[in-house]
Design an enzyme around this catalytic site. Structure first.
Site, PDB file in Angstrom:
ATOM      1  N   SER A 331       1.270  -1.350   0.093  1.00  0.00           N
ATOM      2  CA  SER A 331      -0.199   0.020   0.270  1.00  0.00           C
ATOM      3  C   SER A 331       0.423   1.419  -0.367  1.00  0.00           C
ATOM      4  CB  SER A 331      -1.261  -0.186   1.041  1.00  0.00           C
ATOM      5  OG  SER A 331      -0.112   0.316   2.560  1.00  0.00           O
ATOM      6  N   ASP A 443       5.200  -8.130   6.227  1.00  0.00           N
ATOM      7  CA  ASP A 443       5.508  -9.490   6.911  1.00  0.00           C
ATOM      8  C   ASP A 443       5.923  -8.566   8.416  1.00  0.00           C
ATOM      9  OD1 ASP A 443       6.364 -10.973   3.934  1.00  0.00           O
ATOM     10  OD2 ASP A 443       6.500  -8.530   3.675  1.00  0.00           O
ATOM     11  N   HIS A 580      -0.177   4.898   7.186  1.00  0.00           N
ATOM     12  CA  HIS A 580       0.070   5.587   5.411  1.00  0.00           C
ATOM     13  C   HIS A 580       1.000   6.622   5.298  1.00  0.00           C
ATOM     14  CE1 HIS A 580      -2.256   1.880   5.213  1.00  0.00           C
ATOM     15  NE2 HIS A 580      -1.708   1.677   3.985  1.00  0.00           N
TER      16      HIS A 580
END
Length: 1403
Positions: A331, A443, A580
């Site tokens: 993203s 991850d 983000h």
């Protein structure tokens, strides 16, 4: 509700009644303990209608029906009785894209139902329960056909589902609901309230309580509960009603808890008001809008030009050379929320703003890597624009997927490649591409939940898989591998209470970081991800191609949290989720990435400071290229010598769809059985022996044998078996461990130490018997590979009995064994490995500094190892080795083993010429040998197996014929265009006598054994220090002589065939043993030479661009075509490879001179030649140009054409030379013009015109200046040197030209032989000397480039004198010619027309 003491004294009686009940029934049972007259109605969200509970009934409709039922009830005092109503609500399905499914609309539906109850139902306590994850809340005793599934399938398609989308939508739903309740609209009276039991964020705040697991309601998976689990949920709901708001507990279903009782202090159900609860909402707009800033950048670079020519090397790649840009990742590359104003807009992927690939607007307003590169190349393509997912067309080559983890990279890579291949704007093979790969945050954020899945090794392996795909399939690619972000600062932002961030949302996105109890461990894991990435690229596995590289860009490795002036984390750099990147950060990341790309490896910035001013760097004059490991001077760590494994990077590892019936369509994965025959080199003697352990030399390390060993795996041991096992794990037949030929571990390794060729047939019989009787082998249907290597022990005994060990007997023994296999064994490909040229290994025993015993040499191989340099014995053994090799070639070339579709024998010739491994001081490297210095160590066996494998994939006619112990033999892969093991048929190879290039009736090869056939230690930068072995590319320009017209012609029909493979200056059919050509000579020095021509077809012409009827006028077109071919060839490095170009032109000019003196004048000839050389001088780097003086054509008149049977008349071939009468003025004129052509071209070339470049030289090779016609024993012209037209040459004549040219190249300027008598001898080739190992130029010959040289005397003639002399001669000659021609025209007015009409054929 008043408190009543339970009637039963049994404290467990209530629990016994609750063992199996619905949620509402459980509540009724509990309430009935206090009020036995309580009435039960179905809860909202679980109402059955008269139409068997229609699926479409809304909460409002259910509320209306419930109200009607209560009003109509005779048992209920609707106005005065207190009512407990439970509303089960659910978060809307994200599988739906409808407007109705949005979080806010779903809350609106709930609000309508609550408003209705508030208005219509007096005295009501309303419970809100989130039932999103519950499949069924209906009565377990009801007819299951009537049960309503509360939670539909939330994810009908993986493409429709995103965990990021789900988390954000849930958060927005919760936020809207909490705002609704915080408005106090349902707490304005004392007769109505709504209480949630519990909210999502409360349910998720603790995953365990008292060691018990609770349901995490943020998960996607639905939970189906029945029986006791319903009871447990009902009791837990009751207990939560006993808890104050803000202290309610999450639900679990492991067991039925004990029902709690109202306390004396608080005997009421808890509400907001009596809980003294104060709302502190998590704001959806978590932070104020950042100040309006320009996110553009100025680019201070003045030089934005591309390379002069499209670069062939990625290490010479300028920013403006890049034409295609793409990206992979998650993203952060999809740019989720980059311009978001609220939480829901986080779902929008602002791909046009993405730091690494976005292309909205331009650099003045939006800073992205793509917009920076567009300043260098406005035609850049591939960047993303606008918004949307990776599947939208405007995403272009931004194939990042929101929420992706590293394991998804390979699928992204595959889709990206398909897009590039199918994009009409992209030339996949030619365009330079830049792809940025950034992954790993997800991850790390999931690592604590699945430690095995998210290990550093798995992370690196996933990246490697994707990069391997690119490395295998994408030409001209520069990959930015951005290391995973330093994610620990995220925890600081989460825990800073003075910064407004949606913490529940952050914890859902990355709980492993923000909720971690061991940040130190997460820091270590973060670093291991980064270090593993560096280690992967640091192996150099992606720098094996000149047009591909991967560079680690580490600017995010040590990134820190930006701070405000107040010392608080600056949330303005982040999207509304505080997770983000905001566009501010995207701009900074783009600037930092660009600067990283221009910083040399080892000096790259690692710490991105988001709130610093980042100025864009510019390429420098000294280093205008994107920095790579190679152009940064980085040295990859060498592989440990004890590591003998290999990496197989092939994608084509699948077998044939249907079992192959033809050996010519045999894929590696089709092979099921492997076997081998041979001597101690295949038995494995001494492979694993320790240095100096002579006693261990009898140990046969069969599991390590190059062609058949199967110990360990390819990662540890490189053998042909282990390579094939990568394609077929069920391969069988290989040998393991140590032991003799009769031990079970040998299996199908039937080699016997000391075996000679005469023993081979016995081994073949044993092998056939074993294969037929072994249950592991299906003899008739399994495909088999059998490798045969024999002959060393025959050669070692050759001098003792040259008749017994003759090449004929050797070949006969091999044939006998092959005949057995051919007759007995179906479905077989036999590798017949050509006998090794063992002679160079004498160095090990002749060097007194080495521990290699001369006594062992005499005992093991007395005919080869002890013999001295220059001895007659060496000459004899040299011939014997060649005879052995030639006999094997001839045996296979008969085609006797290609009579069946399921059997073939392929000669693998990689051991034909070997290079002794040498240390820096010139001493042989004995680490490649066993303790006896005769057998090979595992180090060499690994190299042998790699070379054998590569030979097997190469087509016939293009197989490697040399072996360098120390070379980097990377394993080749089958390709989509040629997925099969190479055979004569799938190589389009034709055995004699049907092959396109006919073999001559005699062998016109040569012998060449020059000491020190090695290239320069470093690639020379000066043409005057150029050794033969430094030449990598060969080319030729000219006319019919250069395409070898007539070389093998037998009549007029094939006289026009261009036998380019036999071209004296560019052909490479066969090898030097059979055909003397300049490329075949140079291959003795550099087997990797490229550019030569083969066969007769244009497709195999290579860089032989000669045209049959060409004149000097056509030469420049050939030059331009050659340059374009070289620039576009993937096989050469245009800028760095040394090139040898040979030019011979002018025969057609001279032959037509008398017909058109103006067109074919000496001046025009020199002008055209000079123009062509000027182009080469301007365009071609690192070039040595031979200009061969035009032949003295008068001598061809000595051939008596009619009596010799020449198939064409002289008038049609060369009227100006062959038509005039002897001693005629016409002939004298042509002789003079011929000499003028030679002299004037030499004057032009030997001047200083081409001396200004250090890497370019033009040298006149004058062997044709004075042509001596070859004569036979009767003193007549020897026509064996000529083609059937008696004008062009035969293969023998062209071989003589090659010999003369080569010798000229090794002679100093001024002392070159200026004649060629065309006599043939196998030992006439010269060698470079130790005093002068370079090709001769004017400068290294000690000559000044100031004029013409006298080739015979070597005297230097002043440049001005030559000009004056030539000019005077030209004027005088012109006057004489004018007088003679004027007389001739007066006497023979039809002569000119006759000449024109007589010219019917031109070659």
């Amino acid at each position: 509700m008043a408190y009543e003491k339970p009637k039963s004294s049994d404290p467990h009686s209530d629990r016994l009644e609750l063992l199996e009940c619905t949620v509402q029934a459980c509540c009724k049972a509990l309430v009935s303990r206090f009020n036995p007259s309580v009435q039960y109605y179905s809860s909202l969200g679980n109402i059955r209608t008269d139409s068997q509970m229609e699926m479409s009934s809304s909460l409002l409709e259910q509320a209306e029906e419930l109200t009607r039922n209560m009003k109509d009830s005779q048992k209920l005092d609707y106005e005065n009785n207190w009512k407990l109503i439970t509303v089960f609500y659910q978060y809307p399905s994200w599988a739906s894209n409808s407007q109705e499914a949005s979080p806010l609309n779903s809350v609106k539906e709930l609000e309508e139902a609550l408003d209705f109850l508030h208005e219509e139902v007096p005295k009501a306590f309303v419970n809100l329960v989130d039932s999103t994850q519950l499949v069924d809340l209906s009565d377990p005793y009801m007819d299951q056909n009537n049960i309503r599934a509360i939670s539909p399938d939330l994810c009908s398609s993986s493409n429709e589902c995103s965990s990021l989308d789900d988390i954000i939508r849930r958060w927005a739903y919760q936020d809207a609901l909490e705002k609704l309740l915080a408005s106090r609209r349902y707490d304005k009276t004392d007769y109505f309230t709504v209480v949630p039991q519990t909210f999502l964020h409360e349910a998720d705040s603790h995953l365990t309580r008292n060691g018990k697991a609770y349901v995490d309601f943020s998960k996607r998976s639905s939970v189906k509960i029945t029986g006791k689990e319903f009871s447990a949920l009902g009791v837990e709901l009751w207990n939560n009603m006993m808890q104050p708001v803000g202290q309610k507990q999450p639900y679990h279903f492991s067991e039925i808890p004990k029902a709690q009782c109202p306390s004396q202090d608080h005997p009421y159900f808890f509400t907001y008001r009596n809980s003294n609860y104060s709302f502190s909402l998590v704001k959806s707009d978590a932070k104020e809008e950042p100040e309006q800033l320009s996110f553009g950048t100025s680019l201070p670079c003045s030089d934005r030009s591309p390379s002069d020519t499209v670069p062939l090397s990625v290490h010479k790649l300028k920013p403006a050379d890049i034409k295609v840009i793409g990206a992979l990742g998650d993203s952060l590359t999809a740019a989720n929320g980059a311009a978001a104003a609220n939480i829901l807009e986080l779902l929008t992927q602002y791909r046009g703003l993405s730091w690494s690939v976005g292309g909205n607007e331009d650099i003045n307003t939006i800073t992205t890597l793509a917009n920076i590169l567009r300043e260098f190349n406005p035609s850049l393509t591939g960047f993303s624009t606008g918004t949307g997912t990776q599947e939208k067309s405007n995403a272009r080559l931004n194939q990042a997927v929101a929420g992706a983890r590293s394991e998804a990279l390979s699928s992204q890579a595959r889709r990206l490649i398909d897009l590039m291949k199918n994009d009409p704007e992209i030339n996949f093979q030619i365009d330079w591409k830049l792809i940025t790969l950034f992954i790993g945050g997800n991850d790390l954020c999931g690592s604590c939940k699945d430690t095995e899945r998210y290990t550093p090794d798995n992370f690196v392996s996933n990246i490697q898989t994707a990069l391997d795909i690119f490395h295998k399939e994408v030409p001209r690619l520069f990959v930015n591998l951005v290391t995973v972000l330093h994610v620990l600062p995220l925890s600081e932002l989460y825990h800073e209470k003075n910064v407004s961030c949606p913490r529940w949302l952050m914890s859902r996105m990355c709980s492993c970081i923000v909720n971690s109890n061991d940040l130190d461990a997460m820091e270590v894991l973060n670093r291991k991800y980064q270090e593993g990435t560096h280690s992967l690229i640091g192996t150099g596995r992606y720098d094996t191609r000149e047009d591909f590289t991967v560079v680690v860009q580490p600017f995010m490795e040590e990134a820190e949290m930006p701070y405000t002036k107040d010392g608080l984390p600056d949330a303005s750099f982040f999207a509304p989720d505080c997770f983000h990147f905001h566009q501010k950060s995207h701009s900074q990341a783009a600037r930092a990435l660009w600067n990283n790309m221009l910083e040399p490896v080892g000096e790259k910035l690692k710490a991105l400071v988001l709130n610093d001013t980042i100025t864009l760097k510019c390429p420098s004059l000294d280093q205008p290229y994107l920095r790579t490991y190679k152009n940064s001077g980085y040295t990859y760590p060498t592989r440990p010598l004890e590591a003998h494994g290999s990496q197989m990077l092939c994608n084509e590892v699948v077998p044939s769809i249907n079992s192959s019936v033809s050996v010519h369509s045999l894929k590696p994965a089709d092979v099921q059985v492997i076997a081998a025959l041979g001597d101690s080199w295949t038995a494995g003697n001494g492979i694993g022996s320790k240095p100096n352990d002579m006693l261990d030399m009898n140990t046969q390390y069969r599991g390590l044998a190059w062609s058949i060993g199967g110990d360990a795996s390819l990662r540890n041991v490189t053998t042909l078996s282990n390579i094939l096992s990568e394609f077929n794990v069920n391969l069988t037949g290989y040998s393991t461990s140590t032991g003799g030929p009769n031990d079970p571990i040998s299996f199908l390794n039937r080699a016997v130490p000391g075996a000679q060729a005469e023993n081979l047939s016995d081994q073949a019989k044993q092998l056939v018997k074993l294969m037929k009787n072994d249950s592991r082998i299906n003899f008739d249907t399994d495909w088999k590979i059998i490798t045969i290597f024999i002959g060393i022990h025959d050669l070692c005994n050759y001098c003792k009995d040259i008749n017994h060990y003759s090449a004929a007997n050797f070949s006969s023994h091999i044939q006998k064994a092959l005949d057995i296999l051919h007759a007995e064994v179906p479905k077989t490909l036999v590798n017949l490995v050509e006998v090794m040229d063992f002679l160079p290994l004498r160095q090990l025993f002749l060097d007194s500094r080495l521990p290699c015993s001369i006594h062992i040499a005499e005992e093991y191989c007395g005919c080869i190892l002890p013999i001295k340099e220059g001895s007659s014995e060496l000459v004899m053994m040299t011939e014997a080795v060649k005879a052995y090799q030639s006999s094997m070639q001839k045996l296979v070339e008969t085609g006797r083993y290609d009579t069946q579709e399921n059997f073939t024998v392929v000669l693998q010739p990689f051991l034909r010429n070997i290079t002794v491994p040498l240390l820096q001081g010139g001493r042989p490297d004995i680490s490649f040998f066993a303790p006896d210095c005769f057998h090979l160590s595992q180090k060499s066996h690994s190299q042998l197996s790699r070379s054998l494998w590569n030979n097997m994939l190469q087509s016939l006619g293009n197989k490697t014929v040399s072996f360098d112990f120390m070379a980097n033999h990377n394993l080749s892969c089958p390709t989509m265009s040629q997925p099969f093991l190479g055979t004569y048929k799938n190589s389009n190879y034709t055995y004699a006598p049907l092959e396109p290039t006919k073999k001559p009736s005699q062998d016109w090869g040569s012998d060449l054994s020059c000491p020190g056939q090695t290239p320069s230690k470093e690639v020379p930068t000066s043409v005057h220090k150029l050794r033969p072995a430094d030449i990598r590319v060969i080319a030729a320009l000219g006319d019919s002589l250069t395409i070898a017209l007539g070389a093998l012609a037998t009549g007029l029909d094939d006289l026009k065939t261009p036998w380019r493979g036999l071209s004296w200056s560019a052909g490479s059919d066969g090898d030097l043993d059979s055909h003397t050509t300049l490329p075949n000579i140079l291959k003795k020095f550099n087997p990797n030479l490229s550019g030569f021509s083969t066969g007769t077809e244009q497709a195999t012409a290579g860089f032989n661009r000669a045209v049959g009827n060409a004149t000097a006028l056509n030469l420049s077109a050939q030059v331009l075509e050659l340059i374009e071919l070289m620039k576009s060839s993937p096989d050469i490095n245009y800028k760095d490879d040394w090139k040898l170009v040979t030019i011979l032109i002018g025969r057609n000019d001279l032959c037509q001179y008398c017909i058109d003196r103006e067109t074919y004048s000496v001046e025009k000839y020199v002008q055209h030649l000079q123009g062509s050389l000027d182009i080469l001088y301007a365009e071609l780097p690192r070039a040595f140009v031979n200009v061969v003086e035009i032949m003295e054509l008068t001598r061809l008149r000595k051939i008596e054409r009619e009596t010799a049977g020449c198939v064409l008349s002289g008038e049609s071939l060369c009227p100006c030379f062959l038509n005039p009468h002897e001693n005629s003025s016409e002939l004298q004129e042509m002789q003079r013009v011929n000499k003028d052509y030679q002299e004037r071209s030499s004057v032009m070339i030997n001047g200083s015109r081409y001396d200004q470049r250090e890497d370019f030289a033009v040298v006149v090779q004058p062997f044709f200046q004075n042509t001596n016609l070859p004569l036979d024993s009767d003193g007549k012209p020897d026509l064996s040197f000529f083609a059937v037209d008696c004008f062009h040459f035969s293969a023998r004549g062209y071989a003589g030209m090659a010999t003369a040219l080569w010798n000229n190249m090794l002679e100093p300027v001024g002392k070159k032989q200026s004649y060629n008598n065309f006599t043939h001898g196998r030992s006439t080739l010269k060698c470079p000397t130790s005093e002068h190992p370079f090709l001769f130029t004017s400068r290294n010959s000690g000559c000044q480039s100031s004029g013409s040289m006298s080739e015979n005397s070597g005297t230097v003639v002043p440049y001005w004198a030559v000009i004056v002399a030539v000019a005077a001669g030209f004027l005088a000659g012109s006057l004489i010619i004018w007088v003679l021609m004027a007389q001739r025209v007066r006497k023979h007015p039809q002569a000119r027309n006759t000449g024109i009409e007589g010219k019917s054929t031109s070659f």
